[in-house]
Design a protein around this motif. Structure first.
Motif, PDB file in Angstrom:
ATOM      1  N   ASN A  10      -4.524   2.128   7.534  1.00 27.03           N
ATOM      2  CA  ASN A  10      -4.886   1.587   6.226  1.00 27.03           C
ATOM      3  C   ASN A  10      -6.121   2.321   5.732  1.00 27.03           C
ATOM      4  OD1 ASN A  10      -5.714  -0.325   4.053  1.00 27.03           O
ATOM      5  ND2 ASN A  10      -4.021  -1.504   4.922  1.00 27.03           N
ATOM      6  N   LYS A  11      -6.157   2.543   4.426  1.00 32.41           N
ATOM      7  CA  LYS A  11      -7.317   3.286   3.907  1.00 32.41           C
ATOM      8  C   LYS A  11      -8.532   2.375   3.739  1.00 32.41           C
ATOM      9  CE  LYS A  11      -5.827   2.784  -0.893  1.00 32.41           C
ATOM     10  NZ  LYS A  11      -5.293   3.449  -2.078  1.00 32.41           N
ATOM     11  N   ASP A  12      -8.297   1.055   3.741  1.00 27.38           N
ATOM     12  CA  ASP A  12      -9.392   0.103   3.566  1.00 27.38           C
ATOM     13  C   ASP A  12      -9.954  -0.305   4.930  1.00 27.38           C
ATOM     14  OD1 ASP A  12     -11.111  -1.955   3.066  1.00 27.38           O
ATOM     15  OD2 ASP A  12      -9.586  -3.331   2.296  1.00 27.38           O
ATOM     16  N   GLY A  15      -0.186   0.629   5.462  1.00 30.88           N
ATOM     17  CA  GLY A  15      -0.435   0.144   4.103  1.00 30.88           C
ATOM     18  C   GLY A  15      -0.250  -1.356   3.977  1.00 30.88           C
ATOM     19  N   SER A  17      -2.267  -4.902   4.377  1.00 31.41           N
ATOM     20  CA  SER A  17      -3.650  -5.370   4.485  1.00 31.41           C
ATOM     21  C   SER A  17      -3.781  -6.385   5.619  1.00 31.41           C
ATOM     22  CB  SER A  17      -4.090  -5.984   3.165  1.00 31.41           C
ATOM     23  OG  SER A  17      -3.291  -7.109   2.879  1.00 31.41           O
ATOM     24  N   GLY A  47       0.805  -1.222   0.000  1.00 33.51           N
ATOM     25  CA  GLY A  47       0.000   0.000   0.000  1.00 33.51           C
ATOM     26  C   GLY A  47       0.833   1.265   0.000  1.00 33.51           C
ATOM     27  N   ALA A  61      -2.594   0.046  13.332  1.00 30.07           N
ATOM     28  CA  ALA A  61      -2.731  -0.180  11.890  1.00 30.07           C
ATOM     29  C   ALA A  61      -3.214   1.101  11.231  1.00 30.07           C
ATOM     30  CB  ALA A  61      -3.719  -1.309  11.627  1.00 30.07           C
ATOM     31  N   THR A 119      -5.405   7.272   4.619  1.00 36.63           N
ATOM     32  CA  THR A 119      -4.316   6.966   3.692  1.00 36.63           C
ATOM     33  C   THR A 119      -2.991   7.259   4.394  1.00 36.63           C
ATOM     34  OG1 THR A 119      -4.187   9.206   2.819  1.00 36.63           O
ATOM     35  CG2 THR A 119      -5.730   7.684   1.724  1.00 36.63           C
ATOM     36  N   TRP A 120      -1.943   6.568   3.974  1.00 36.30           N
ATOM     37  CA  TRP A 120      -0.643   6.852   4.587  1.00 36.30           C
ATOM     38  C   TRP A 120      -0.182   8.260   4.246  1.00 36.30           C
ATOM     39  CZ3 TRP A 120       3.465   8.344   1.685  1.00 36.30           C
ATOM     40  CH2 TRP A 120       3.496   7.966   0.344  1.00 36.30           C
ATOM     41  N   ALA A 149      -9.726  -3.992   5.909  1.00 39.87           N
ATOM     42  CA  ALA A 149      -8.454  -4.714   5.878  1.00 39.87           C
ATOM     43  C   ALA A 149      -8.322  -5.620   7.111  1.00 39.87           C
ATOM     44  CB  ALA A 149      -7.287  -3.726   5.833  1.00 39.87           C
TER      45      ALA A 149
END
Lengths: 253, 306
Positions: free
Chosen positions: B273-275, B252, B254, B196, B271, B291-292, B278
């Motif tokens: 992570n944009k998801d 980034g 998952s 990511g 953690a 987002t990072w 994840a």
């Protein structure tokens, strides 16, 4: 020159491991594979054979299902296969496994042994050094590549201070870490040839190893402890909140 | 219980994990004898609480690493019921070879010990835990950070044994590390990046943060396999390093099952992570959905204020 490669069949690293009745449920493993570090050992043995000649013999100690892995090894170029049939490896302690494999290497008259630095199931790393001792061989661990120089070998190994190139003479054993090469894929001809290749199958007693008295007994397996659900935050503004929690709640920074 | 501890030491002195090995020895009721290979770390080993005696084993073979030779030299002083070493690459090799020399079993990478001897250890890289009973004599290696370190108020006696062995592994060339960064296996804080991160050059953002908090920089297998610039030495997971730092920050990543296997026993996990779906969030103590690109500058600024 004969290079013996010690291989172990393990649950694929992408497989889930489930526990039932206090034991890992092997029947629930979706895919069995060659242990990844053993793959690097096998690939390196095949490359050494291609550059310097000789035979590669693939050896495993394990249950009947491991025969498939030996066939896979033949498909990518292992010349001969030896299967020491042991139905329950968990019932053996390290001394017994090492005695079986050292006897198997001796049975194949190999002076050079390649293996993984540890298996992906037990994650132990005892087999390489133990087998090396039993066969009176020099042992190099954390190896990423091996080259032959006449009767001697040079290997790259990782150490805490950086990589080192080391030299040893046969008899010798190399335990592989992940290197730069991946195990080649078999071609159709290799797969067809492998189907005709018959593994020599022996029992531990055929090699003179007593498997009755293990001094390690597995009492139970359990799933890893569940973590309580964590705290969830949305968006960049929460970074400051999390940092303050790491400082005041967790005391880790 | 007669316990021998193989100190984790080098020309740089005693590694702090040695006090944890003594802690593990005490857990099974032993006042251990501590062996210092090459005489390294003796000064610090004597002051570890609970140590009965320290043996400095000196010999020419300790000039460079040959696990077989070191084990042979150390084995003469490694008597007793239980041998305990650190589950580092060198510790594992030396302990396994001493066990083979003595014909005794070894259990590696133990995280729990009780008299009896009952041992617990993660298997399948932490996807399950195994409990077993081990007869004595035996050898055991112990995972770093699994046991509390013994204190520092000891005053053990020291004796010196001259014992060498034939060295069969000759070092031809030593290649200095590409970077002087902390190794993930050694670090108390790790910040890792995954695919990511988009581009290996973006790992510089992780390095900047690592420099602020004294962390090591790690990577997922996906990142290591995708980008040549990210070496395998940074890989955390089932075919990389299994780590148990106090704080693990996954950016980034998952959270593939084989990555989780290598870091899930970290004390605290953050953690980013944009998801939101994840899998990494399933093991995170603190999850940040962002987002990072947004989160790392903010993280750097906040950590810089501490």
């Amino acid at each position: 020159m004969t290079i013996a490669v010690l291989l172990k069949q393990v649950p694929d690293t992408t497989s889930k491991i489930s526990v039932s009745g206090g034991r890992v449920d092997e029947s629930a493993v979706s895919k069995w594979s060659m242990s990844p570090y053993d793959e690097y050992a096998l690939e390196s043995a095949l490359q050494l054979k291609e550059s310097g000649g000789g035979d590669v013999v693939a050896i495993t100690c394990g249950p009947a299902r491991a025969a498939k892995m030996l066939t896979d090894a033949a498909a990518v170029g292992a010349d001969s296969l030896l299967h020491v049939l042991v139905e329950d490896l968990n019932a053996l302690d390290s001394t017994q496994v090492q005695a079986i494999l050292a006897a198997a290497v001796s049975h194949c008259s190999a002076q050079v042994v390649f293996c993984g630095k540890q298996a992906a199931d037990t994650n132990a790393g005892s087999t390489g050094p133990g087998v090396a001792h039993l066969m009176g061989a020099s042992c190099v661990t954390m190896v990423s590549e091996v080259a032959s120089e006449g009767d001697s070998f040079t290997a790259m190994r990782a150490s805490s201070g950086g990589d080192q190139r080391v030299a040893v003479s046969a008899p010798c054993l190399f335990a592989f870490d992940k290197g730069t090469t991946e195990l080649r894929r078999p071609n159709v001809r290799g797969i067809m040839m492998a189907k005709k290749k018959v593994a020599e199958t022996l029992g531990a007693s055929d090699l003179g190893v007593d498997t009755s008295a293990s001094s390690v007994s597995v009492d139970s397996h359990s799933p890893p402890p569940e973590k309580p659900p964590g705290q969830r935050f949305e968006g960049v503004d929460s970074v400051a909140v999390v940092v303050s929690k790491l400082r005041d709640e967790a005391n880790v920074i | 219980m007669d316990v021998t501890v193989i100190a984790e030491s080098s020309e740089n002195g005693l590694h702090p994990v040695t006090a944890q090995l003594v802690g593990a020895a005490v857990a099974i009721g032993g006042a251990p004898t501590v062996l210092c290979a090459g005489g390294w770390g003796v000064e610090d080993a004597v002051s570890i609480s609970g140590v009965a005696k320290v043996i400095s084993v000196v010999g020419d073979c300790f000039g460079s690493f040959d696990g077989g030779a070191w084990a042979e030299a150390l084995s003469s002083a490694s008597g007793g019921d239980v041998i305990i070493a650190a589950a580092t690459p060198a510790g594992r090799e030396i302990a396994a070879t001493i066990a083979a020399i003595r014909g005794i079993p070894i259990v590696q990478d133990v995280t729990g010990l009780a008299p009896g001897i009952s041992v617990t250890r993660p298997i399948y890289s932490g996807k399950a835990i195994e409990s077993s009973t081990v007869g004595t004599p035996c050898a055991i290696t112990v995972r770093a950070n699994a046991f509390d370190a013994a204190g520092e108020d000891g005053s053990a006696e020291v004796s010196t044994v001259n014992q060498s062995a034939d060295v069969a592994v000759a070092v031809r060339e030593a290649i200095a590390k590409a970077s002087e960064r902390l190794d993930v296996a050694e670090a108390d804080i790790i910040i890792s990046g995954g695919r990511g991160m988009g581009d290996p050059a973006n790992f510089s953002h992780l390095e900047e943060i690592a420099d602020i908090i004294g962390a090591a920089v790690g990577a997922s297998r996906a990142a290591v396999d995708t980008w040549d610039e990210i070496p395998h030495g940074m890989q955390v997971g089932q075919t990389g390093k299994t780590v148990t730092p106090s704080l693990y920050i996954a950016v980034g990543i998952s959270g593939a099952i084989q990555h989780l296997a290598g870091m899930r026993t970290s004390k605290y996990i953050v953690a980013i992570n944009k998801d939101p779906d994840a899998p990494i969030f399933g093991v995170a103590d603190y999850g940040i959905v962002a987002t990072w690109e947004d989160a790392l500058p903010a993280l750097k600024a906040e950590l810089g204020k501490l």
